[in-house]
Design an enzyme around this catalytic site. Structure first.
Site, short mmCIF file in Angstrom:
data_model
loop_
_atom_site.label_atom_id
_atom_site.label_comp_id
_atom_site.label_asym_id
_atom_site.label_seq_id
_atom_site.Cartn_x
_atom_site.Cartn_y
_atom_site.Cartn_z
N ASP A 53 7.58 2.03 19.16
CA ASP A 53 6.46 2.89 19.53
C ASP A 53 6.98 4.11 20.30
O ASP A 53 8.18 4.34 20.38
CB ASP A 53 5.42 2.11 20.35
CG ASP A 53 5.97 1.56 21.67
OD1 ASP A 53 7.06 2.00 22.11
OD2 ASP A 53 5.30 0.71 22.26
N LEU A 54 6.08 4.88 20.86
CA LEU A 54 6.44 6.10 21.58
C LEU A 54 7.38 5.84 22.75
O LEU A 54 8.20 6.67 23.09
CB LEU A 54 5.16 6.81 22.06
CG LEU A 54 5.32 8.18 22.67
CD1 LEU A 54 5.95 9.15 21.65
CD2 LEU A 54 3.96 8.71 23.11
#
Length: 130
Positions: A15-16
């Site tokens: 993810d980010l």
């Protein structure tokens, strides 16, 4: 008997924040379950063709303990805990080396073509417990 399936973390799994997105652990353990069944000599496509039976996840109780990151080599372990008439109870873990990152108690049910619980065929039961 414990089955071990290796999984490499790819960029697409993160993810980010750069850690494995939580839902991807469910994908990892799905792969581990599929390979566990295959290693026991059960061809799920053939079981469906011959008996009209498929395995479906009924319940997952999961604990996220530590994050995995890009390029980690993980091991997904799968253990049979209990086998009922139409129910399969498994314990699965995702590890990086000695570190346990994720655990899950997974309940599978055997479903017939009508979408209802169906008994596990004797030869499949023997393969999963043998």
């Amino acid at each position: 008997m414990t089955h071990v399936h290796p999984v490499r973390v790819y960029y697409e799994d993160t993810d980010l924040a750069g850690i494995v997105y939580y839902a991807n652990y469910l994908k990892f353990i799905e792969r581990g379950r599929s390979e566990w069944v295959r290693a026991r000599g059960v061809d799920q496509t053939q079981v469906k063709a011959d008996h009209g039976i498929v395995f479906a996840v009924r319940r997952v109780v999961a604990d996220y303990l530590r994050p995995a990151v890009f390029d980690d080599l993980l091991e997904v372990t799968t253990e049979l805990r209990e086998l009922g008439g139409s129910r399969i109870e498994l314990w699965q873990t995702v590890r990086r080396g000695e570190d346990t990152l994720f655990t899950a108690a997974v309940t599978l049910v055997c479903l017939g073509d009508n979408g209802r619980a169906a008994r596990l065929p004797p030869q499949v039961r023997a393969a999963l417990t043998g």
